[in-house]
Design a protein around this motif. Sequence first.
Motif, short mmCIF file in Angstrom:
data_model
loop_
_atom_site.label_atom_id
_atom_site.label_comp_id
_atom_site.label_asym_id
_atom_site.label_seq_id
_atom_site.Cartn_x
_atom_site.Cartn_y
_atom_site.Cartn_z
N ARG B 40 -38.48 6.31 -45.58
CA ARG B 40 -37.13 6.68 -45.13
C ARG B 40 -36.05 6.33 -46.16
NH1 ARG B 40 -37.11 5.63 -38.58
NH2 ARG B 40 -38.72 7.15 -38.12
N LEU B 41 -36.48 6.33 -47.43
CA LEU B 41 -35.51 6.13 -48.50
C LEU B 41 -34.90 7.47 -48.90
CD1 LEU B 41 -37.50 3.56 -50.66
CD2 LEU B 41 -35.52 3.11 -49.19
N ALA B 42 -35.56 8.55 -48.47
CA ALA B 42 -35.00 9.89 -48.65
C ALA B 42 -35.16 10.61 -47.33
CB ALA B 42 -35.73 10.64 -49.75
N ALA B 43 -34.16 11.39 -46.96
CA ALA B 43 -34.22 12.14 -45.70
C ALA B 43 -33.60 13.51 -45.90
CB ALA B 43 -33.50 11.36 -44.60
N PRO B 44 -34.23 14.35 -46.73
CA PRO B 44 -33.67 15.68 -46.96
C PRO B 44 -33.69 16.50 -45.66
CG PRO B 44 -35.85 15.49 -47.97
CD PRO B 44 -35.48 14.13 -47.48
N SER B 45 -32.71 17.39 -45.53
CA SER B 45 -32.65 18.22 -44.33
C SER B 45 -33.69 19.33 -44.40
CB SER B 45 -31.26 18.84 -44.21
OG SER B 45 -30.99 19.60 -45.37
N ALA B 46 -34.04 19.70 -45.63
CA ALA B 46 -35.03 20.77 -45.81
C ALA B 46 -35.89 20.48 -47.04
CB ALA B 46 -34.33 22.10 -45.98
N LEU B 47 -37.15 20.86 -46.96
CA LEU B 47 -38.03 20.81 -48.13
C LEU B 47 -38.33 22.24 -48.55
CD1 LEU B 47 -40.77 18.05 -47.69
CD2 LEU B 47 -38.65 17.98 -49.00
N ILE B 48 -38.14 22.51 -49.83
CA ILE B 48 -38.43 23.83 -50.36
C ILE B 48 -39.67 23.69 -51.23
CG2 ILE B 48 -37.53 25.72 -51.77
CD1 ILE B 48 -34.72 24.35 -50.91
N ASP B 49 -40.79 24.11 -50.68
CA ASP B 49 -42.09 23.92 -51.33
C ASP B 49 -42.29 24.98 -52.42
OD1 ASP B 49 -44.70 23.52 -52.03
OD2 ASP B 49 -45.51 23.70 -49.99
N LEU B 50 -42.48 24.51 -53.65
CA LEU B 50 -42.67 25.45 -54.75
C LEU B 50 -44.14 25.87 -54.90
CD1 LEU B 50 -40.29 23.79 -57.39
CD2 LEU B 50 -39.85 25.79 -55.96
N GLY B 51 -44.96 25.49 -53.92
CA GLY B 51 -46.39 25.77 -54.00
C GLY B 51 -46.73 27.24 -54.25
N ALA B 52 -45.97 28.13 -53.64
CA ALA B 52 -46.27 29.56 -53.81
C ALA B 52 -45.86 30.07 -55.20
CB ALA B 52 -45.57 30.37 -52.72
N LEU B 53 -45.10 29.24 -55.94
CA LEU B 53 -44.66 29.65 -57.29
C LEU B 53 -45.52 29.01 -58.38
CD1 LEU B 53 -40.80 29.34 -56.79
CD2 LEU B 53 -42.23 31.37 -56.62
N ARG B 54 -46.62 28.39 -57.94
CA ARG B 54 -47.43 27.63 -58.88
C ARG B 54 -47.96 28.50 -60.03
NH1 ARG B 54 -50.84 23.81 -60.58
NH2 ARG B 54 -52.92 24.66 -60.63
N ASP B 55 -48.44 29.69 -59.71
CA ASP B 55 -48.97 30.55 -60.78
C ASP B 55 -47.89 30.88 -61.80
OD1 ASP B 55 -51.42 30.50 -59.64
OD2 ASP B 55 -51.32 32.51 -58.75
N GLN B 56 -46.71 31.15 -61.27
CA GLN B 56 -45.59 31.54 -62.12
C GLN B 56 -45.09 30.38 -62.98
OE1 GLN B 56 -42.51 33.23 -59.65
NE2 GLN B 56 -40.97 33.07 -61.25
#
Lengths: 169, 266
Positions: B40-56
Amino acid sequence: MGSGETMLVAMTVNGKAVSRDVDPRTLLVQFLRDNLRLTGTHVGCDTSQCGACVVHIDGNAVKSCTILAVACESSAVTTIEGLAAGGTLHPMQEAFREHHGLQCGFCTPGMIMTAVDMVNRRGPDLDEHTIREDLEGNICRCTGYHNIVKAVAAGAQAMGETAFKQAAE
Amino acid sequence: MYAFTYQRPTSLDDAMAMLGDGDAKLLAGGHTLLPTMKQRLAAPSALIDLGALRDQLSGVTEEAGGVTIGAMTRHGEVAEDPIVKRVIPALAAMASVVGDPAVRSRGTMGGSVANNDPAADYPAACLALGATIRTTKRQIAAADYFTGLFETALEAGEIITAIHFPKPEKAGYEKFRNPASRYAMVGVFVAKTAEGVRVTVTGAGANGVFRAQDFEQALAANFSADAIKAVKMSPDGLNSDIHADAVYRAHLIGVMARRALDKANI
């Protein structure tokens, strides 16, 4: 913790397609244990240090306590339950049994998943130094490393022979 | 960890647009961010997962004599990459000692550099090698990029896409690990480059990665461990904690620098 909105995640676990509605906060290890009831994968430290939670995602050993289940969408996950073919232990499991590579057994699933990954990455001929270095991320609280290292070396050899046999057939 | 909304963009433009919302954070390998969120040292409101951009966003290319590495390239991939091993073996060697094998098969170079943990390995390599951090907006020299503890020159909505490392004449890295966390208590990257000698230190500075300029001066004429034997590192500005006090860290910097030099001169 308040309950957030759930979302659907679908992946393959031990060769079987699964999908569940989960809170995005759900860690992969929680998903495996709580949602799928695959309790062979353990939670030791929950801080990505001890390795009791190691599973394979798309063939690579990873710490499932430090990965969100939703991030595994469309991935292929293998857990300790998925190693044995039918009633026959995987060669690495058999080697841990044969060499008594465990004391209390809590770290064993992670040790075995890490060991299989080690062989996949480096081949079956592993010297003691390499094994000890590559077990860096797996902690045995019983400090039973001696037999674990022996088991990994023997299991690696057995995996090599199995692969050789399969290639010959 | 606190609740957040999860998003998985399939293009960089979408990812940048999503980053504009509230205190959203990017998720790459997640091997620093998720533990921080659990505590709980970080509490972002949203996580934007770059997993689908891995190939790129992943992969290694040889460019202008050096190497360019995609931001989503994992530590284990950098460590084993034949181009990195041939062109900058010290960088491959550094990547091979990040965390442990399971961490290396998930954690990414871009994630490490974006987070700028004061004990991470990559900042030392970037600063010593004179790397260029490429983002969705611009190119940033490593010297201008690392600005403090967990602080970087990245602006809101800016995403690292790749890092270019020029080829050094010689380079080496050595670290002294905390026996429990395995993070660097002191890590030293040495490099002999076209810009001169660089000695960078991670894990020890109260303000994150820094250049040890006394060592650099001593090494300018003679790039060898012997040349810095007599140079004392000042404990001023170094961390003191339960693992090591500033005086011990200062001592370790000298020892790690000499070992890194021995590796660089093999």
